[in-house]
Design a protein around this motif. Structure first.
Motif, PDB file in Angstrom:
ATOM      1  N   GLY A  44       0.908  -1.151  -0.172  1.00  0.00           N
ATOM      2  CA  GLY A  44       0.259   0.000  -0.175  1.00  0.00           C
ATOM      3  C   GLY A  44       0.979   1.127  -0.162  1.00  0.00           C
ATOM      4  O   GLY A  44       0.462   2.411   0.283  1.00  0.00           O
ATOM      5  N   TRP A  45       1.966   1.098  -0.312  1.00  0.00           N
ATOM      6  CA  TRP A  45       2.965   2.353  -0.417  1.00  0.00           C
ATOM      7  C   TRP A  45       3.070   2.758  -1.537  1.00  0.00           C
ATOM      8  O   TRP A  45       3.383   2.081  -2.763  1.00  0.00           O
ATOM      9  CB  TRP A  45       4.451   2.220   0.101  1.00  0.00           C
ATOM     10  N   ASP A  46       2.703   4.168  -1.917  1.00  0.00           N
ATOM     11  CA  ASP A  46       2.935   4.741  -3.565  1.00  0.00           C
ATOM     12  C   ASP A  46       4.163   5.901  -3.282  1.00  0.00           C
ATOM     13  O   ASP A  46       4.121   6.665  -4.427  1.00  0.00           O
ATOM     14  CB  ASP A  46       1.842   5.168  -4.151  1.00  0.00           C
ATOM     15  N   LEU A  48       8.151   6.906  -1.199  1.00  0.00           N
ATOM     16  CA  LEU A  48       9.024   6.492  -0.352  1.00  0.00           C
ATOM     17  C   LEU A  48       9.294   7.470   0.796  1.00  0.00           C
ATOM     18  O   LEU A  48       9.068   8.497   0.833  1.00  0.00           O
ATOM     19  CB  LEU A  48      10.579   6.314  -1.085  1.00  0.00           C
ATOM     20  N   MET A  49       9.503   6.790   2.069  1.00  0.00           N
ATOM     21  CA  MET A  49       9.487   7.644   3.182  1.00  0.00           C
ATOM     22  C   MET A  49      11.200   7.781   3.033  1.00  0.00           C
ATOM     23  O   MET A  49      12.109   7.292   2.526  1.00  0.00           O
ATOM     24  CB  MET A  49       9.461   6.574   4.468  1.00  0.00           C
ATOM     25  N   PRO A  50      11.315   9.087   4.020  1.00  0.00           N
ATOM     26  CA  PRO A  50      13.101   9.797   3.574  1.00  0.00           C
ATOM     27  C   PRO A  50      14.028   8.682   3.856  1.00  0.00           C
ATOM     28  O   PRO A  50      14.950   8.620   3.269  1.00  0.00           O
ATOM     29  CB  PRO A  50      12.815  10.865   4.922  1.00  0.00           C
ATOM     30  N   SER A  69      18.070   5.913  12.560  1.00  0.00           N
ATOM     31  CA  SER A  69      16.800   5.899  12.167  1.00  0.00           C
ATOM     32  C   SER A  69      16.095   5.262  13.476  1.00  0.00           C
ATOM     33  O   SER A  69      16.270   4.316  14.199  1.00  0.00           O
ATOM     34  CB  SER A  69      16.627   5.065  10.943  1.00  0.00           C
ATOM     35  N   ARG A  70      14.742   5.634  13.498  1.00  0.00           N
ATOM     36  CA  ARG A  70      13.814   4.972  14.509  1.00  0.00           C
ATOM     37  C   ARG A  70      12.759   4.248  13.938  1.00  0.00           C
ATOM     38  O   ARG A  70      12.441   4.264  12.776  1.00  0.00           O
ATOM     39  CB  ARG A  70      13.298   6.364  15.253  1.00  0.00           C
ATOM     40  N   THR A  71      12.333   3.428  14.956  1.00  0.00           N
ATOM     41  CA  THR A  71      11.265   2.550  14.796  1.00  0.00           C
ATOM     42  C   THR A  71       9.958   3.609  14.180  1.00  0.00           C
ATOM     43  O   THR A  71       9.991   4.880  14.708  1.00  0.00           O
ATOM     44  CB  THR A  71      10.487   1.841  15.865  1.00  0.00           C
ATOM     45  N   GLY A  72       9.314   3.216  13.237  1.00  0.00           N
ATOM     46  CA  GLY A  72       8.312   4.270  12.659  1.00  0.00           C
ATOM     47  C   GLY A  72       8.715   4.987  11.468  1.00  0.00           C
ATOM     48  O   GLY A  72       7.918   5.400  10.879  1.00  0.00           O
ATOM     49  N   SER A  73       9.929   4.899  11.009  1.00  0.00           N
ATOM     50  CA  SER A  73      10.674   5.598   9.964  1.00  0.00           C
ATOM     51  C   SER A  73      10.614   5.128   8.746  1.00  0.00           C
ATOM     52  O   SER A  73      10.467   5.648   7.702  1.00  0.00           O
ATOM     53  CB  SER A  73      11.968   5.922  10.347  1.00  0.00           C
ATOM     54  N   GLY A  74      10.058   3.796   8.778  1.00  0.00           N
ATOM     55  CA  GLY A  74      10.057   2.988   7.415  1.00  0.00           C
ATOM     56  C   GLY A  74      11.374   2.289   7.135  1.00  0.00           C
ATOM     57  O   GLY A  74      11.728   1.775   6.179  1.00  0.00           O
ATOM     58  N   LYS A  75      12.263   2.017   8.237  1.00  0.00           N
ATOM     59  CA  LYS A  75      13.676   1.349   7.927  1.00  0.00           C
ATOM     60  C   LYS A  75      13.448   0.034   7.522  1.00  0.00           C
ATOM     61  O   LYS A  75      14.258  -0.588   6.701  1.00  0.00           O
ATOM     62  CB  LYS A  75      14.393   1.403   9.213  1.00  0.00           C
ATOM     63  N   THR A  76      12.150  -0.743   7.958  1.00  0.00           N
ATOM     64  CA  THR A  76      12.241  -2.170   7.614  1.00  0.00           C
ATOM     65  C   THR A  76      12.307  -2.346   6.005  1.00  0.00           C
ATOM     66  O   THR A  76      12.702  -3.120   5.538  1.00  0.00           O
ATOM     67  CB  THR A  76      11.121  -2.693   8.048  1.00  0.00           C
ATOM     68  N   GLY A  77      11.242  -1.295   5.510  1.00  0.00           N
ATOM     69  CA  GLY A  77      11.045  -1.471   3.941  1.00  0.00           C
ATOM     70  C   GLY A  77      12.513  -0.907   3.266  1.00  0.00           C
ATOM     71  O   GLY A  77      12.771  -1.547   2.455  1.00  0.00           O
ATOM     72  N   ALA A  78      13.278   0.066   3.895  1.00  0.00           N
ATOM     73  CA  ALA A  78      14.357   0.507   3.522  1.00  0.00           C
ATOM     74  C   ALA A  78      15.551  -0.844   3.377  1.00  0.00           C
ATOM     75  O   ALA A  78      16.078  -0.828   2.168  1.00  0.00           O
ATOM     76  CB  ALA A  78      15.140   1.446   4.369  1.00  0.00           C
ATOM     77  N   ILE A 107       9.265 -11.065  14.106  1.00  0.00           N
ATOM     78  CA  ILE A 107       8.095 -11.596  13.671  1.00  0.00           C
ATOM     79  C   ILE A 107       7.375 -10.375  12.811  1.00  0.00           C
ATOM     80  O   ILE A 107       7.180 -10.574  11.576  1.00  0.00           O
ATOM     81  CB  ILE A 107       7.016 -11.941  14.573  1.00  0.00           C
ATOM     82  N   GLN A 108       7.704  -9.131  13.143  1.00  0.00           N
ATOM     83  CA  GLN A 108       7.225  -8.094  12.274  1.00  0.00           C
ATOM     84  C   GLN A 108       7.969  -7.966  10.984  1.00  0.00           C
ATOM     85  O   GLN A 108       7.119  -7.730   9.822  1.00  0.00           O
ATOM     86  CB  GLN A 108       7.397  -6.767  13.136  1.00  0.00           C
ATOM     87  N   ILE A 109       9.160  -8.151  11.169  1.00  0.00           N
ATOM     88  CA  ILE A 109      10.284  -7.956   9.865  1.00  0.00           C
ATOM     89  C   ILE A 109       9.410  -8.993   8.839  1.00  0.00           C
ATOM     90  O   ILE A 109       9.465  -8.888   7.725  1.00  0.00           O
ATOM     91  CB  ILE A 109      11.635  -8.252   9.949  1.00  0.00           C
TER      92      ILE A 109
HETATM   93  P1  AMP Z   1       9.114   0.895  10.480  1.00  0.00           P
HETATM   94  O1  AMP Z   1       9.848   2.110  10.659  1.00  0.00           O
HETATM   95  O2  AMP Z   1       9.783  -0.025   9.403  1.00  0.00           O
HETATM   96  O3  AMP Z   1       8.660  -0.058  11.774  1.00  0.00           O
HETATM   97  O4  AMP Z   1       7.728   1.309   9.470  1.00  0.00           O
HETATM   98  C1  AMP Z   1       6.740   1.965  10.168  1.00  0.00           C
HETATM   99  C2  AMP Z   1       5.572   1.956   9.330  1.00  0.00           C
HETATM  100  O5  AMP Z   1       5.631   2.500   8.068  1.00  0.00           O
HETATM  101  C3  AMP Z   1       5.246   0.583   9.086  1.00  0.00           C
HETATM  102  O6  AMP Z   1       3.822   0.327   9.463  1.00  0.00           O
HETATM  103  C4  AMP Z   1       5.234   0.321   7.606  1.00  0.00           C
HETATM  104  O7  AMP Z   1       4.326  -0.571   6.949  1.00  0.00           O
HETATM  105  C5  AMP Z   1       5.080   1.786   7.097  1.00  0.00           C
HETATM  106  N1  AMP Z   1       5.593   2.355   5.922  1.00  0.00           N
HETATM  107  C6  AMP Z   1       6.846   1.859   5.371  1.00  0.00           C
HETATM  108  N2  AMP Z   1       7.304   2.555   4.404  1.00  0.00           N
HETATM  109  C7  AMP Z   1       6.229   3.173   3.874  1.00  0.00           C
HETATM  110  C8  AMP Z   1       6.133   3.735   2.603  1.00  0.00           C
HETATM  111  N3  AMP Z   1       6.889   3.946   1.670  1.00  0.00           N
HETATM  112  N4  AMP Z   1       4.757   4.557   2.716  1.00  0.00           N
HETATM  113  C9  AMP Z   1       4.015   4.499   3.627  1.00  0.00           C
HETATM  114  N5  AMP Z   1       4.061   3.635   4.749  1.00  0.00           N
HETATM  115  C10 AMP Z   1       5.339   2.914   4.802  1.00  0.00           C
END
Ligand code: AMP
Length: 492
Positions: A44-46, A48-50, A69-78, A107-109
């Motif tokens: 559901g991402w369209d 990128l987070m910073p 980077s902190r939790t919530g920053s989108g680092k897992t996707g990074a 588990i989250q990852i």
């Molecule tokens: P994280 O910091 O990896 O724990 O990610 C925090 C939240 O941001 C998670 O719920 C992800 O699904 C969401 N997220 C990560 N990347 C994006 C993105 N590019 N657009 C929107 N949400 C995102």
């Protein structure tokens, strides 16, 4: 950032964290490969987070990287997007290893990897301690492309040769500061021996105290550094965290915060010497290595306490502002304001004790309702953004302590020889019977509690200094805190 500050931040001084010299430009969503775009859309991402826009290009280029980077920053996707791009799905061997501090994070990852990979045939396997081996062994046999887990159990599988990392291309240390605070350093050091020399390494961490930087040197090869807060050497850029705590509950709250955050060392401020005395007593009774510093001490006693703290032989020092004047510990991991100061400048003096010379520490405040006015005054006067954290509950603490205890027990078990294992069998019938009544379970709890206190908190004594990621020479020079205990056996 001013030009001067910029120059300071980029100066390649002894061990300062330096942002990359030949920076790779950010990437946009549209510039991602079609496969990565599809993966992101599945989540559901369209956009990128910073942290993703900045770090993905380095990961794709295979340049080792540390990211603040902190939790919530989108680092897992990074890190997951590039990993999914880089692994060869046709080869059923482990090509990426992600180390996480807790099973929840693992588990989250794995969940996020499953979402991103959709129906594509990628095997992502969680591996953590405290559960049976069956499923993990099955998963490994069928060829896990990506393994995500806590270091202790991963090391177990490596020892048993049920996990082989000969084909590993990428290793990620996620929440590296928490990996250390959970006490995984000794396991990680052993684990490093099983990694192939040619591999890419990435490390994500909210803070970069010396122990984390040492870890980076062990796992990464000449890493670049990306900081999402631009100027990390100024007091205003130390993470400022606060907890709203009822005045009556501050002592309990402090213990919970210490237990969760697990700083290698902390300076704790109170406004009066009576309160300093009280807090020191509470921490000592709870079994922590703590001492106090007030104007009531003789000059000799004062110097003795300060010397111990400087030498890294005292973990917690509780002090009034006046008494703490002579204290200047480089690389102080944490400053805790047990009581909020009545004069605004004192906040800056206190918080400024941590995060010096590029060492990212943390400033924590416990704010009671009656202190809110002073608190808001400091925030507005110094334009400090304070991050509010929810106070950990007793259950949160029990969960973290439980995970650490299992990791410790499994590590102790790995160290046993055949005879000891044989001897241990005598206890199995007793273990079954001890589960039966509440009184008997209390005996087990006592045993585990003693074991945890000795192995985890006891490890802050002198012998575990050996187990810390060793600071480089240049790093300890000039710092008075020579025998640092960061990332020590079972906890920083
Ligand atoms: P994280 O910091 O990896 O724990 O990610 C925090 C939240 O941001 C998670 O719920 C992800 O699904 C969401 N997220 C990560 N990347 C994006 C993105 N590019 N657009 C929107 N949400 C995102």
């Amino acid at each position: 950032m001013t030009e001067r500050k910029k120059a300071e931040a980029h100066a390649p001084a002894s061990d300062e964290i330096v942002e990359p010299a030949n920076t790779i430009p950010e990437i946009t969503f549209e510039q991602l490969s079609p496969r990565m775009q599809d993966a992101a859309r599945r989540a559901g991402w369209d956009k990128l987070m910073p942290v993703q826009a900045r770090s993905i290009p380095y990961l794709l280029a295979g340049r080792d990287l540390m990211v603040q980077s902190r939790t919530g920053s989108g680092k897992t996707g990074a890190f997951l997007l590039p990993i999914l791009e880089k692994i060869d799905r046709s080869r059923p061997v482990t090509q990426a290893l992600i180390l996480a501090p807790t099973r929840e994070l693992a588990i989250q990852i794995v969940g996020e990897a499953a979402t991103l990979s959709g129906d594509e045939p990628v095997n992502v396997l969680p591996i953590y301690g405290g559960v049976g081996y069956g499923q993990q062994l099955d998963g490994l046999k069928s060829g896990a492309h990506i393994v995500v887990g806590t270091p202790g159990r991963i090391l177990d599988h490596l020892d048993r040769r049920t996990l082989v990392l000969d084909d590993l291309k990428i290793i990620v240390l996620d929440e590296a500061d928490r990996l250390l605070s959970m006490g995984f350093y000794p396991d990680m050091r052993q684990l490093a021996r099983s990694l192939p020399r040619r591999r890419a390494g990435f490390m994500f961490s909210a803070t970069f105290p010396p122990a984390v930087r040492s870890l980076a040197r062990e796992f990464l090869h000449e890493p670049d550094f990306l900081s999402l807060s631009k100027d990390h050497i100024h007091v205003a850029d130390v993470p400022h965290i606060y907890y709203e705590v009822p005045g009556m509950d501050k002592d309990r709250a402090l213990v919970r915060i210490i237990e969760i955050e697990n700083p290698q060392t902390a300076l704790i401020f109170c406004n009066t010497k009576v309160r300093v005395n009280y807090v020191a007593t509470v921490l000592q009774r709870f079994g922590y290595d703590a001492d106090q510093l007030t104007a009531d001490l003789s000059q000799n006693e004062r110097e003795g306490v300060i010397r111990k703290f400087h030498a890294g032989k005292l973990r917690f020092l509780i002090a009034t502002d006046i008494a703490a004047r002579g204290i200047d510990v480089e690389d102080l991991a944490m400053v805790i304001q047990y009581e909020f100061p009545e004069e605004t400048e004192l906040y800056i003096h206190r918080a400024g004790r941590t995060g010096r010379a590029g060492a990212a520490g943390v400033a924590i405040s416990l704010v009671a309702r009656e202190e809110r006015r002073d608190f808001i005054h400091v925030c507005t006067k110094y334009k400090i953004e304070m991050e509010k954290r929810e106070l950990p509950t007793d259950d949160d603490v029990a969960a973290v302590v439980g995970e650490r205890t299992v990791a410790l027990l499994e590590a102790a078990q790995r160290g046993r020889d055949r005879l000891q294992i044989e001897r241990m069998q005598r206890m199995l019938p007793l273990v079954s019977s001890l589960f039966e009544t509440e009184d008997e379970r209390a005996l087990l709890a006592m045993l585990l509690d003693d074991f945890y206190q000795q192995s985890h908190h006891g490890a802050f004594g002198s012998q575990e200094a050996k187990e810390a990621p060793a600071p480089r020479k240049a790093e300890s020079q000039g710092g008075r805190q020579r025998s640092r205990r960061g990332g020590s056996r079972r906890g920083r």
